[in-house]
Motif scaffolding. Sequence first.
Motif, mmCIF file in Angstrom:
data_model
loop_
_atom_site.group_PDB
_atom_site.id
_atom_site.type_symbol
_atom_site.label_atom_id
_atom_site.label_comp_id
_atom_site.label_asym_id
_atom_site.label_seq_id
_atom_site.Cartn_x
_atom_site.Cartn_y
_atom_site.Cartn_z
ATOM 1 N N ALA A 128 2.371 -9.587 3.826
ATOM 2 C CA ALA A 128 1.522 -10.228 2.827
ATOM 3 C C ALA A 128 1.738 -11.746 2.770
ATOM 4 O O ALA A 128 0.804 -12.497 2.475
ATOM 5 C CB ALA A 128 1.772 -9.612 1.459
ATOM 6 N N ALA A 179 7.926 -6.240 -1.613
ATOM 7 C CA ALA A 179 9.280 -6.808 -1.591
ATOM 8 C C ALA A 179 9.576 -7.674 -2.827
ATOM 9 O O ALA A 179 8.914 -8.684 -3.061
ATOM 10 C CB ALA A 179 9.447 -7.631 -0.324
ATOM 11 N N GLY A 187 0.072 -5.942 7.812
ATOM 12 C CA GLY A 187 0.779 -7.185 8.095
ATOM 13 C C GLY A 187 1.654 -7.582 6.932
ATOM 14 O O GLY A 187 1.673 -6.903 5.899
ATOM 15 N N THR A 238 0.830 -1.215 0.000
ATOM 16 C CA THR A 238 0.000 0.000 0.000
ATOM 17 C C THR A 238 0.860 1.259 0.000
ATOM 18 O O THR A 238 0.502 2.252 -0.627
ATOM 19 C CB THR A 238 -0.846 0.060 1.307
ATOM 20 O OG1 THR A 238 -1.373 -1.229 1.592
ATOM 21 C CG2 THR A 238 -1.939 1.091 1.214
ATOM 22 N N ALA A 239 1.955 1.222 0.744
ATOM 23 C CA ALA A 239 2.738 2.428 1.100
ATOM 24 C C ALA A 239 1.772 3.445 1.713
ATOM 25 O O ALA A 239 1.115 3.129 2.700
ATOM 26 C CB ALA A 239 3.536 2.954 -0.077
ATOM 27 N N TYR A 242 -1.224 5.795 -2.293
ATOM 28 C CA TYR A 242 -1.303 6.573 -3.539
ATOM 29 C C TYR A 242 -1.870 5.748 -4.702
ATOM 30 O O TYR A 242 -2.882 6.122 -5.301
ATOM 31 C CB TYR A 242 0.069 7.169 -3.901
ATOM 32 C CG TYR A 242 0.046 7.868 -5.240
ATOM 33 C CD1 TYR A 242 -0.645 9.069 -5.397
ATOM 34 C CD2 TYR A 242 0.674 7.321 -6.350
ATOM 35 C CE1 TYR A 242 -0.702 9.701 -6.635
ATOM 36 C CE2 TYR A 242 0.618 7.948 -7.588
ATOM 37 C CZ TYR A 242 -0.066 9.137 -7.723
ATOM 38 O OH TYR A 242 -0.126 9.754 -8.958
ATOM 39 N N SER A 243 -1.242 4.612 -5.006
ATOM 40 C CA SER A 243 -1.729 3.825 -6.151
ATOM 41 C C SER A 243 -3.150 3.315 -5.912
ATOM 42 O O SER A 243 -3.988 3.359 -6.815
ATOM 43 C CB SER A 243 -0.789 2.659 -6.472
ATOM 44 O OG SER A 243 -0.517 1.890 -5.323
ATOM 45 N N ILE A 245 2.933 -3.846 5.255
ATOM 46 C CA ILE A 245 3.652 -4.405 6.397
ATOM 47 C C ILE A 245 4.051 -3.327 7.415
ATOM 48 O O ILE A 245 4.165 -3.605 8.614
ATOM 49 C CB ILE A 245 4.902 -5.183 5.899
ATOM 50 C CG1 ILE A 245 5.440 -6.128 6.970
ATOM 51 C CG2 ILE A 245 5.993 -4.244 5.420
ATOM 52 C CD1 ILE A 245 6.499 -7.106 6.451
ATOM 53 N N ILE A 277 -2.546 -4.520 1.149
ATOM 54 C CA ILE A 277 -1.770 -5.034 2.278
ATOM 55 C C ILE A 277 -0.488 -4.226 2.454
ATOM 56 O O ILE A 277 0.237 -3.978 1.484
ATOM 57 C CB ILE A 277 -1.403 -6.523 2.048
ATOM 58 C CG1 ILE A 277 -2.650 -7.343 1.672
ATOM 59 C CG2 ILE A 277 -0.730 -7.116 3.292
ATOM 60 C CD1 ILE A 277 -2.345 -8.780 1.226
ATOM 61 N N ARG A 288 3.279 3.565 7.767
ATOM 62 C CA ARG A 288 2.788 3.854 6.417
ATOM 63 C C ARG A 288 1.303 3.528 6.295
ATOM 64 O O ARG A 288 0.549 4.276 5.670
ATOM 65 C CB ARG A 288 3.577 3.061 5.378
ATOM 66 C CG ARG A 288 4.915 3.673 5.113
ATOM 67 C CD ARG A 288 5.587 3.067 3.909
ATOM 68 N NE ARG A 288 6.879 3.710 3.722
ATOM 69 C CZ ARG A 288 7.773 3.347 2.838
ATOM 70 N NH1 ARG A 288 7.529 2.332 2.032
ATOM 71 N NH2 ARG A 288 8.914 3.988 2.722
ATOM 72 N N ASP A 304 3.240 -5.039 -5.730
ATOM 73 C CA ASP A 304 4.145 -3.874 -5.680
ATOM 74 C C ASP A 304 4.801 -3.793 -4.299
ATOM 75 O O ASP A 304 4.713 -2.777 -3.623
ATOM 76 C CB ASP A 304 3.333 -2.602 -5.987
ATOM 77 C CG ASP A 304 4.219 -1.390 -6.244
ATOM 78 O OD1 ASP A 304 5.411 -1.575 -6.553
ATOM 79 O OD2 ASP A 304 3.711 -0.258 -6.144
HETATM 80 N N1 SAH Z 1 1.836 0.681 -4.304
HETATM 81 C C1 SAH Z 1 2.409 1.890 -3.718
HETATM 82 C C2 SAH Z 1 3.898 1.764 -3.477
HETATM 83 C C3 SAH Z 1 4.309 0.577 -2.680
HETATM 84 S S1 SAH Z 1 5.995 0.660 -2.154
HETATM 85 C C4 SAH Z 1 2.147 3.055 -4.666
HETATM 86 O O1 SAH Z 1 2.461 2.915 -5.856
HETATM 87 O O2 SAH Z 1 1.637 4.082 -4.218
HETATM 88 C C5 SAH Z 1 6.166 -0.939 -1.471
HETATM 89 C C6 SAH Z 1 5.488 -1.116 -0.127
HETATM 90 O O3 SAH Z 1 5.441 -2.508 0.143
HETATM 91 C C7 SAH Z 1 6.267 -0.491 1.030
HETATM 92 O O4 SAH Z 1 5.453 0.430 1.722
HETATM 93 C C8 SAH Z 1 6.652 -1.662 1.933
HETATM 94 O O5 SAH Z 1 6.577 -1.369 3.300
HETATM 95 C C9 SAH Z 1 5.601 -2.703 1.524
HETATM 96 N N2 SAH Z 1 6.000 -4.105 1.740
HETATM 97 C C10 SAH Z 1 7.237 -4.640 1.546
HETATM 98 N N3 SAH Z 1 7.215 -5.945 1.810
HETATM 99 C C11 SAH Z 1 5.942 -6.261 2.186
HETATM 100 C C12 SAH Z 1 5.311 -7.454 2.600
HETATM 101 N N4 SAH Z 1 5.994 -8.608 2.696
HETATM 102 N N5 SAH Z 1 4.002 -7.403 2.925
HETATM 103 C C13 SAH Z 1 3.313 -6.247 2.835
HETATM 104 N N6 SAH Z 1 3.867 -5.081 2.442
HETATM 105 C C14 SAH Z 1 5.169 -5.078 2.132
#
Ligand code: SAH
Length: 196
Positions: free
Chosen positions: A99, A118, A97, A47-48, A51-52, A71, A69, A75, A116
């Motif tokens: 994912a 890890a 949490g 989610t970050a 935005y998306s 983590i 989702i 954020r 989008d």
């Molecule tokens: N989709 C967003 C950007 C996401 S950046 C946009 O375009 O606006 C990637 C996000 O994934 C980060 O906030 C990071 O904390 C999260 N993230 C990384 N690994 C994760 C996992 N295993 N489970 C859930 N979120 C995760």
Amino acid sequence: MFNDKVLEEVKKKALEDHIPIIMDDTLEKIKEILNEEKPKRILEIGTAVGYSASQFAKFTDDDCIIDTIEIDEERAKEAQNNIKEIGIEDRIHIIVGNAVDILPTINEKYDVIFIDAAKGKYPIFLEYGIKLIKPGGLILADNILYKGYVMSDYNKHKQRTAVRHLREFIKEVTENEKLETEILEIGDGLSITRVN
Ligand code: SAH
Ligand code: MG
């Protein structure tokens, strides 16, 4: 009600904070896809600050619900505030949490799944994505070419694990007979996979 002005502010702040939000050309392509697919259920992994997910809400009908989702608790909190201010908190459900732990607990099927998060987890996300997608649905994955590292034959140690997993993801989506995949060199690389 959708507050575009707040969405622009969310984008600006995310860029200032160096949060890797989706790039404009990638978003433009996804907008076209959502216009055609008219999904009612979208799942986002990563989610970050929302935005998306907010952009996806903007490009879809009012009855399209987005589960997303994240983590990182901070954020996720910021994302929750953002979607509230934009006016779409009833359309976006943020799940806090990892994912990898959340995905196996979801009892829902989606029209579109957007990966989008890890990069080292993309093969696992794909495996669960295939289970959670409706027949004929689309799995999209961002950052699939990772600044060109995925196409390069020498990479620094730091990037090597991510590159290996992204290549594994690409191999699976292009070789699995049930999957039909297009990989676009826009933004940081976007894969579009139809699950038959
Ligand atoms: N989709 C967003 C950007 C996401 S950046 C946009 O375009 O606006 C990637 C996000 O994934 C980060 O906030 C990071 O904390 C999260 N993230 C990384 N690994 C994760 C996992 N295993 N489970 C859930 N979120 C995760
Ligand atoms: Mg991304």
